[in-house]
Design a protein around this motif. Structure first.
Motif, PDB file in Angstrom:
ATOM      1  N   TRP A  17       2.898  17.483  26.129  1.00 50.70           N
ATOM      2  CA  TRP A  17       2.977  18.613  27.054  1.00 50.70           C
ATOM      3  C   TRP A  17       1.613  18.968  27.645  1.00 50.70           C
ATOM      4  N   VAL A  18       0.562  18.828  26.863  1.00 48.86           N
ATOM      5  CA  VAL A  18      -0.779  19.134  27.363  1.00 48.86           C
ATOM      6  C   VAL A  18      -1.150  18.152  28.470  1.00 48.86           C
ATOM      7  N   GLY A  19      -0.733  16.907  28.312  1.00 52.23           N
ATOM      8  CA  GLY A  19      -0.975  15.910  29.351  1.00 52.23           C
ATOM      9  C   GLY A  19      -2.092  14.960  29.001  1.00 52.23           C
ATOM     10  N   PRO A  20      -2.144  13.846  29.713  1.00 57.05           N
ATOM     11  CA  PRO A  20      -3.103  12.788  29.393  1.00 57.05           C
ATOM     12  C   PRO A  20      -4.545  13.092  29.788  1.00 57.05           C
ATOM     13  N   ASP A  21      -4.752  14.125  30.595  1.00 59.76           N
ATOM     14  CA  ASP A  21      -6.101  14.409  31.095  1.00 59.76           C
ATOM     15  C   ASP A  21      -6.919  15.323  30.191  1.00 59.76           C
ATOM     16  N   ARG A  22      -6.314  15.834  29.133  1.00 60.36           N
ATOM     17  CA  ARG A  22      -7.025  16.780  28.277  1.00 60.36           C
ATOM     18  C   ARG A  22      -6.938  16.339  26.819  1.00 60.36           C
ATOM     19  N   ALA A  23      -8.106  16.196  26.208  1.00 62.73           N
ATOM     20  CA  ALA A  23      -8.171  15.908  24.774  1.00 62.73           C
ATOM     21  C   ALA A  23      -8.131  17.230  24.015  1.00 62.73           C
ATOM     22  N   VAL A  24      -7.500  17.223  22.857  1.00 63.15           N
ATOM     23  CA  VAL A  24      -7.386  18.425  22.032  1.00 63.15           C
ATOM     24  C   VAL A  24      -7.943  18.095  20.653  1.00 63.15           C
ATOM     25  N   THR A  25      -8.798  18.946  20.144  1.00 60.53           N
ATOM     26  CA  THR A  25      -9.390  18.699  18.834  1.00 60.53           C
ATOM     27  C   THR A  25      -8.353  18.865  17.725  1.00 60.53           C
ATOM     28  N   ALA A  26      -8.624  18.215  16.607  1.00 64.31           N
ATOM     29  CA  ALA A  26      -7.752  18.358  15.439  1.00 64.31           C
ATOM     30  C   ALA A  26      -7.739  19.818  14.979  1.00 64.31           C
ATOM     31  N   THR A  27      -8.872  20.487  15.091  1.00 62.45           N
ATOM     32  CA  THR A  27      -8.959  21.893  14.694  1.00 62.45           C
ATOM     33  C   THR A  27      -8.026  22.750  15.545  1.00 62.45           C
ATOM     34  N   ARG A  28      -8.003  22.463  16.831  1.00 68.94           N
ATOM     35  CA  ARG A  28      -7.151  23.249  17.733  1.00 68.94           C
ATOM     36  C   ARG A  28      -5.673  22.932  17.503  1.00 68.94           C
ATOM     37  N   LEU A  53      -2.384   7.519  19.458  1.00 66.69           N
ATOM     38  CA  LEU A  53      -3.353   8.468  19.990  1.00 66.69           C
ATOM     39  C   LEU A  53      -4.673   7.758  20.252  1.00 66.69           C
ATOM     40  N   THR A  54      -5.475   8.353  21.112  1.00 67.62           N
ATOM     41  CA  THR A  54      -6.865   7.942  21.237  1.00 67.62           C
ATOM     42  C   THR A  54      -7.710   9.106  20.744  1.00 67.62           C
ATOM     43  N   SER A  55      -8.831   8.784  20.197  1.00 71.70           N
ATOM     44  CA  SER A  55      -9.743   9.790  19.682  1.00 71.70           C
ATOM     45  C   SER A  55     -11.063   9.644  20.429  1.00 71.70           C
ATOM     46  N   THR A  56     -11.514  10.746  20.999  1.00 69.33           N
ATOM     47  CA  THR A  56     -12.765  10.757  21.740  1.00 69.33           C
ATOM     48  C   THR A  56     -13.735  11.694  21.039  1.00 69.33           C
ATOM     49  N   PRO A  57     -14.924  11.197  20.661  1.00 66.96           N
ATOM     50  CA  PRO A  57     -15.898  12.074  20.008  1.00 66.96           C
ATOM     51  C   PRO A  57     -16.623  12.963  21.027  1.00 66.96           C
ATOM     52  N   GLY A  58     -17.329  13.951  20.509  1.00 69.54           N
ATOM     53  CA  GLY A  58     -18.166  14.786  21.354  1.00 69.54           C
ATOM     54  C   GLY A  58     -17.579  16.144  21.631  1.00 69.54           C
ATOM     55  N   PRO A  59     -18.356  16.995  22.331  1.00 70.48           N
ATOM     56  CA  PRO A  59     -17.934  18.373  22.582  1.00 70.48           C
ATOM     57  C   PRO A  59     -16.660  18.480  23.423  1.00 70.48           C
ATOM     58  N   ARG A  60     -16.408  17.536  24.282  1.00 73.68           N
ATOM     59  CA  ARG A  60     -15.179  17.529  25.079  1.00 73.68           C
ATOM     60  C   ARG A  60     -14.157  16.547  24.502  1.00 73.68           C
ATOM     61  N   GLY A  61     -14.409  16.142  23.268  1.00 66.82           N
ATOM     62  CA  GLY A  61     -13.563  15.143  22.631  1.00 66.82           C
ATOM     63  C   GLY A  61     -12.325  15.726  21.994  1.00 66.82           C
ATOM     64  N   GLY A  62     -11.623  14.857  21.324  1.00 61.24           N
ATOM     65  CA  GLY A  62     -10.397  15.251  20.650  1.00 61.24           C
ATOM     66  C   GLY A  62      -9.384  14.132  20.736  1.00 61.24           C
ATOM     67  N   PHE A  63      -8.139  14.499  20.618  1.00 60.02           N
ATOM     68  CA  PHE A  63      -7.050  13.525  20.625  1.00 60.02           C
ATOM     69  C   PHE A  63      -6.208  13.690  21.880  1.00 60.02           C
ATOM     70  N   ARG A  64      -5.659  12.590  22.316  1.00 59.72           N
ATOM     71  CA  ARG A  64      -4.675  12.564  23.395  1.00 59.72           C
ATOM     72  C   ARG A  64      -3.763  11.385  23.151  1.00 59.72           C
ATOM     73  N   LEU A  65      -2.601  11.391  23.789  1.00 59.11           N
ATOM     74  CA  LEU A  65      -1.691  10.258  23.648  1.00 59.11           C
ATOM     75  C   LEU A  65      -2.338   9.021  24.251  1.00 59.11           C
ATOM     76  N   ALA A  66      -2.199   7.892  23.571  1.00 55.17           N
ATOM     77  CA  ALA A  66      -2.769   6.634  24.050  1.00 55.17           C
ATOM     78  C   ALA A  66      -1.807   5.908  24.981  1.00 55.17           C
ATOM     79  N   GLN A  67      -0.549   6.318  24.962  1.00 54.66           N
ATOM     80  CA  GLN A  67       0.479   5.674  25.770  1.00 54.66           C
ATOM     81  C   GLN A  67       1.359   6.750  26.385  1.00 54.66           C
ATOM     82  N   ALA A  68       2.148   6.348  27.347  1.00 56.19           N
ATOM     83  CA  ALA A  68       3.123   7.271  27.927  1.00 56.19           C
ATOM     84  C   ALA A  68       4.136   7.652  26.844  1.00 56.19           C
ATOM     85  N   PRO A  69       4.608   8.891  26.859  1.00 50.94           N
ATOM     86  CA  PRO A  69       5.549   9.344  25.828  1.00 50.94           C
ATOM     87  C   PRO A  69       6.798   8.464  25.689  1.00 50.94           C
TER      88      PRO A  69
END
Length: 159
Positions: A17-28, A53-69
């Motif tokens: 639902w968040v979409g492929p353009d935004r990574a979300v941290t595990a904390t969030r 999922l893909t995992s991106t490090p850094g301040p704008r990092g987090g998780f996002r789906l690696a493939q289409a749902p």
């Protein structure tokens, strides 16, 4: 099945639902369902290794789906968290105890084992036949407006 499967599926649904353009941290992601962040992060790592999922490090990092749902099945998520080992393990206890017979009595498969294998195959087929997109549609129908509320919650949090 562990609670990690439930957590992983809910996180994947939220990320869809968040979409492929935004990574979300595990904390969030953990905060959304009031889960322990460190433990949830341990559940998300196998999803990244399985390329769900893909995992991106850094301040704008987090998780996002690696493939289409529609390419992520519920079985993919379950297997990533639980592994592909059969749920039921026959140890052939029928060959033990006071009524145990000679080895030739046990040439035919254990009927309990065979029944459990059929049930597991049906369960796996059902999970493989449903994808994350199917789940997002079903939940959206059952809870209209929920996807927008989820998106807003995660977007507002990101500031």
């Amino acid at each position: 099945m562990t609670e990690g499967v439930e957590w992983a599926l809910h996180c994947c649904l939220n990320l869809a639902w968040v979409g492929p353009d935004r990574a979300v941290t595990a904390t969030r992601l953990a905060a959304f369902h009031e889960l322990p962040p460190a433990y949830l992060n341990k559940q998300l790592q196998p999803l990244a290794r399985a390329e769900i999922l893909t995992s991106t490090p850094g301040p704008r990092g987090g998780f996002r789906l690696a493939q289409a749902p529609e390419r992520i099945t519920l079985l993919d998520v379950v297997t990533a968290i639980e592994g592909s080992t059969e749920v039921f393990r026959c140890t052939e206890i029928r060959q033990q105890g006071p009524l145990a017979g000679s080895p030739e009595l046990y040439r035919d498969p254990c009927l309990i084992h065979a029944a459990m294998q059929r049930a597991e195959l049906a369960w796996r087929r059902e999970l493989a036949g449903q994808n994350l997109d199917d789940l997002t549609v079903a939940v959206s129908r059952a809870r209209p407006g929920l996807p927008d509320r989820v998106r807003r919650w995660f977007h507002e949090a990101a500031g």
